[in-house]
Design a protein around this motif. Structure first.
Motif, PDB file in Angstrom:
ATOM      1  N   ALA A  14       0.836  -1.213   0.000  1.00 16.55           N
ATOM      2  CA  ALA A  14       0.000   0.000   0.000  1.00 16.55           C
ATOM      3  C   ALA A  14       0.865   1.256   0.000  1.00 16.55           C
ATOM      4  O   ALA A  14       0.553   2.231  -0.687  1.00 16.55           O
ATOM      5  N   GLU A  15       1.956   1.234   0.759  1.00 17.45           N
ATOM      6  CA  GLU A  15       2.864   2.392   0.783  1.00 17.45           C
ATOM      7  C   GLU A  15       3.536   2.594  -0.566  1.00 17.45           C
ATOM      8  O   GLU A  15       3.632   3.720  -1.056  1.00 17.45           O
ATOM      9  N   ILE A  16       4.001   1.525  -1.157  1.00 19.79           N
ATOM     10  CA  ILE A  16       4.699   1.632  -2.443  1.00 19.79           C
ATOM     11  C   ILE A  16       3.744   2.136  -3.513  1.00 19.79           C
ATOM     12  O   ILE A  16       4.093   2.999  -4.323  1.00 19.79           O
ATOM     13  N   LYS A  17       2.530   1.612  -3.524  1.00 19.34           N
ATOM     14  CA  LYS A  17       1.546   2.007  -4.540  1.00 19.34           C
ATOM     15  C   LYS A  17       1.203   3.484  -4.448  1.00 19.34           C
ATOM     16  O   LYS A  17       1.012   4.154  -5.459  1.00 19.34           O
ATOM     17  N   SER A  18       1.135   4.008  -3.225  1.00 23.43           N
ATOM     18  CA  SER A  18       0.735   5.408  -3.080  1.00 23.43           C
ATOM     19  C   SER A  18       1.868   6.391  -3.342  1.00 23.43           C
ATOM     20  O   SER A  18       1.614   7.556  -3.600  1.00 23.43           O
ATOM     21  N   THR A  19       3.103   5.956  -3.291  1.00 25.17           N
ATOM     22  CA  THR A  19       4.215   6.903  -3.416  1.00 25.17           C
ATOM     23  C   THR A  19       5.113   6.686  -4.632  1.00 25.17           C
ATOM     24  O   THR A  19       6.002   7.494  -4.867  1.00 25.17           O
ATOM     25  N   VAL A  20       4.892   5.662  -5.410  1.00 26.72           N
ATOM     26  CA  VAL A  20       5.864   5.334  -6.445  1.00 26.72           C
ATOM     27  C   VAL A  20       5.849   6.310  -7.628  1.00 26.72           C
ATOM     28  O   VAL A  20       6.892   6.588  -8.215  1.00 26.72           O
ATOM     29  N   PHE A  21       4.711   6.860  -7.975  1.00 25.73           N
ATOM     30  CA  PHE A  21       4.649   7.719  -9.153  1.00 25.73           C
ATOM     31  C   PHE A  21       4.610   9.204  -8.821  1.00 25.73           C
ATOM     32  O   PHE A  21       4.388  10.018  -9.705  1.00 25.73           O
ATOM     33  N   LYS A  22       4.827   9.560  -7.583  1.00 24.38           N
ATOM     34  CA  LYS A  22       4.800  10.974  -7.214  1.00 24.38           C
ATOM     35  C   LYS A  22       6.182  11.585  -7.357  1.00 24.38           C
ATOM     36  O   LYS A  22       7.203  10.910  -7.221  1.00 24.38           O
ATOM     37  N   LYS A  23       6.190  12.886  -7.584  1.00 22.72           N
ATOM     38  CA  LYS A  23       7.446  13.605  -7.699  1.00 22.72           C
ATOM     39  C   LYS A  23       7.690  14.351  -6.384  1.00 22.72           C
ATOM     40  O   LYS A  23       6.805  15.042  -5.886  1.00 22.72           O
ATOM     41  N   TYR A  24       8.881  14.214  -5.823  1.00 23.78           N
ATOM     42  CA  TYR A  24       9.193  14.807  -4.529  1.00 23.78           C
ATOM     43  C   TYR A  24      10.397  15.727  -4.647  1.00 23.78           C
ATOM     44  O   TYR A  24      11.307  15.485  -5.439  1.00 23.78           O
ATOM     45  N   ASN A  25      10.397  16.765  -3.801  1.00 19.56           N
ATOM     46  CA  ASN A  25      11.602  17.572  -3.689  1.00 19.56           C
ATOM     47  C   ASN A  25      12.490  16.963  -2.605  1.00 19.56           C
ATOM     48  O   ASN A  25      12.114  15.989  -1.952  1.00 19.56           O
ATOM     49  N   LYS A  26      13.657  17.524  -2.400  1.00 15.98           N
ATOM     50  CA  LYS A  26      14.623  16.918  -1.488  1.00 15.98           C
ATOM     51  C   LYS A  26      14.140  16.899  -0.043  1.00 15.98           C
ATOM     52  O   LYS A  26      14.364  15.928   0.677  1.00 15.98           O
ATOM     53  N   ALA A  27      13.469  17.953   0.390  1.00 13.63           N
ATOM     54  CA  ALA A  27      13.017  18.020   1.780  1.00 13.63           C
ATOM     55  C   ALA A  27      11.947  16.969   2.067  1.00 13.63           C
ATOM     56  O   ALA A  27      12.005  16.268   3.095  1.00 13.63           O
ATOM     57  N   ASN A  28      10.979  16.830   1.169  1.00 11.76           N
ATOM     58  CA  ASN A  28       9.937  15.829   1.367  1.00 11.76           C
ATOM     59  C   ASN A  28      10.496  14.410   1.282  1.00 11.76           C
ATOM     60  O   ASN A  28      10.078  13.518   2.024  1.00 11.76           O
ATOM     61  N   LEU A  29      11.426  14.203   0.375  1.00 11.53           N
ATOM     62  CA  LEU A  29      12.044  12.888   0.242  1.00 11.53           C
ATOM     63  C   LEU A  29      12.837  12.530   1.492  1.00 11.53           C
ATOM     64  O   LEU A  29      12.832  11.374   1.940  1.00 11.53           O
ATOM     65  N   PHE A  30      13.496  13.516   2.082  1.00  3.49           N
ATOM     66  CA  PHE A  30      14.228  13.274   3.328  1.00  3.49           C
ATOM     67  C   PHE A  30      13.276  12.901   4.457  1.00  3.49           C
ATOM     68  O   PHE A  30      13.548  11.984   5.237  1.00  3.49           O
ATOM     69  N   LYS A  31      12.145  13.595   4.562  1.00  5.21           N
ATOM     70  CA  LYS A  31      11.156  13.283   5.602  1.00  5.21           C
ATOM     71  C   LYS A  31      10.612  11.868   5.440  1.00  5.21           C
ATOM     72  O   LYS A  31      10.475  11.129   6.413  1.00  5.21           O
ATOM     73  N   ILE A  32      10.301  11.502   4.206  1.00  2.46           N
ATOM     74  CA  ILE A  32       9.768  10.166   3.943  1.00  2.46           C
ATOM     75  C   ILE A  32      10.810   9.098   4.276  1.00  2.46           C
ATOM     76  O   ILE A  32      10.504   8.073   4.886  1.00  2.46           O
ATOM     77  N   THR A  33      12.056   9.359   3.898  1.00  2.84           N
ATOM     78  CA  THR A  33      13.128   8.392   4.168  1.00  2.84           C
ATOM     79  C   THR A  33      13.380   8.258   5.663  1.00  2.84           C
ATOM     80  O   THR A  33      13.528   7.140   6.171  1.00  2.84           O
TER      81      THR A  33
END
Length: 140
Positions: free
Chosen positions: A93-112
């Motif tokens: 469910a997590e992979i499906k909801s986030t795989v095709f979205k475009k993220y900036n560096k700050a959001n990607l860091f938060k998710i990671t």
């Protein structure tokens, strides 16, 4: 119908994870309020209220984490590989909801960072359940 127990376990794990996220958010606010009251007004009655709120939050969140560990223990000790399907199903469910979205560096860091925290907690819970099962196995 044998799969019904698995569905109940999957729903319970999902509910516990949602409430855990809510409790983490609430705990952040409670601890911020306690910090603010201790630094700004150390001799007020609000400090006592903040301490009581933080202690009750800690008790409720600890109980919620205990329920999470107990459900992991049930999943690990079940006959039909419930633990593996729970862990894999939750990640789809997590992979499906986030795989095709475009993220900036700050959001990607938060998710990671959030994902690393979640994986560490899961590894810790599984290690605790494994130690519990090993210790109970040696007693018999």
């Amino acid at each position: 119908i044998r799969g019904q127990a698995m569905v109940k376990l999957y729903v319970l794990i999902g509910m516990v994870e949602v409430f855990d996220r809510l409790m983490c958010s609430l705990g952040q606010d409670c601890l911020d309020s306690l910090y603010w009251n201790t630094t700004r007004r150390p001799r007020s009655s609000r400090l006592i209220v903040s301490v009581i709120v933080v202690l009750s939050y800690t008790a409720v969140h600890s109980f919620l984490l205990f329920v999470h560990i107990a459900t992991m223990n049930v999943a690990m000790n079940s006959d039909d590989q419930a633990l593996i399907s729970l862990l894999i199903g939750g990640n789809f469910a997590e992979i499906k909801s986030t795989v095709f979205k475009k993220y900036n560096k700050a959001n990607l860091f938060k998710i990671t960072a959030s994902d690393i925290c979640e994986r560490f907690k899961l590894a810790l819970f599984l290690a605790l359940v494994l130690m519990l099962n090993v210790s109970q196995g040696m007693d018999q």
